[in-house]
Design a protein around this motif. Structure first.
Motif, short mmCIF file in Angstrom:
data_model
loop_
_atom_site.label_atom_id
_atom_site.label_comp_id
_atom_site.label_asym_id
_atom_site.label_seq_id
_atom_site.Cartn_x
_atom_site.Cartn_y
_atom_site.Cartn_z
N TRP A 28 0.82 -1.22 0.00
CA TRP A 28 0.00 0.00 0.00
C TRP A 28 0.85 1.26 0.00
CZ3 TRP A 28 -4.66 -0.35 -1.65
CH2 TRP A 28 -5.45 -1.48 -1.38
N GLU A 29 1.94 1.26 0.74
CA GLU A 29 2.76 2.47 0.84
C GLU A 29 3.35 2.87 -0.51
OE1 GLU A 29 6.66 3.99 3.26
OE2 GLU A 29 5.32 2.60 4.29
N ASP A 30 3.90 1.90 -1.22
CA ASP A 30 4.45 2.19 -2.56
C ASP A 30 3.34 2.54 -3.54
OD1 ASP A 30 7.06 1.93 -1.78
OD2 ASP A 30 7.32 -0.07 -2.63
N MET A 31 2.20 1.91 -3.40
CA MET A 31 1.06 2.25 -4.27
C MET A 31 0.68 3.71 -4.07
SD MET A 31 -0.20 -0.26 -6.21
CE MET A 31 -1.92 0.15 -6.39
N PHE A 40 -5.32 4.78 -1.10
CA PHE A 40 -4.11 3.97 -0.98
C PHE A 40 -3.27 4.36 0.23
CE2 PHE A 40 -3.84 3.25 -5.86
CZ PHE A 40 -4.90 2.37 -5.80
N SER A 41 -3.48 5.56 0.76
CA SER A 41 -2.63 6.03 1.85
C SER A 41 -3.35 6.15 3.19
CB SER A 41 -2.02 7.38 1.49
OG SER A 41 -3.01 8.34 1.25
N ASN A 42 -4.65 6.28 3.19
CA ASN A 42 -5.40 6.51 4.42
C ASN A 42 -6.27 5.30 4.73
OD1 ASN A 42 -6.61 7.65 6.63
ND2 ASN A 42 -7.89 9.06 5.46
N ASP A 43 -5.81 4.42 5.62
CA ASP A 43 -6.53 3.20 5.99
C ASP A 43 -6.93 2.38 4.76
OD1 ASP A 43 -7.60 1.39 7.79
OD2 ASP A 43 -9.55 2.37 7.84
#
Length: 77
Positions: A28-31, A40-43
């Protein structure tokens, strides 16, 4: 003009399959770094991301483009 099935590299792949493979590949972090959208970044989750992507054509296009430009290992390996 629409692409024929033979010319469409995404033919037969659902958005859920694309997203799941990308998350397995990048996390998720790289996405979130590659495609700057909150889902993709918040939950992040597959379900919430699919809901957003299905109603947001520009975001879906970015996911499809990332999928097409990702180097995938051969199935025979």
């Amino acid at each position: 003009m629409t692409r024929s099935y033979r010319q469409d590299p995404l033919h037969g792949l659902t958005l859920q399959i694309l997203l799941t493979r990308l998350v397995e590949r990048y996390g998720w972090e790289d996405m979130a770094d590659k495609i700057n959208i909150n889902c993709f970044s918040n939950d992040p989750s597959i379900a919430s991301s699919l809901k957003f992507l299905r109603k947001t054509p520009w975001a879906r296009q970015k996911v499809e483009t990332l999928y097409l430009h990702t180097q995938w290992p051969d199935a025979d390996d």
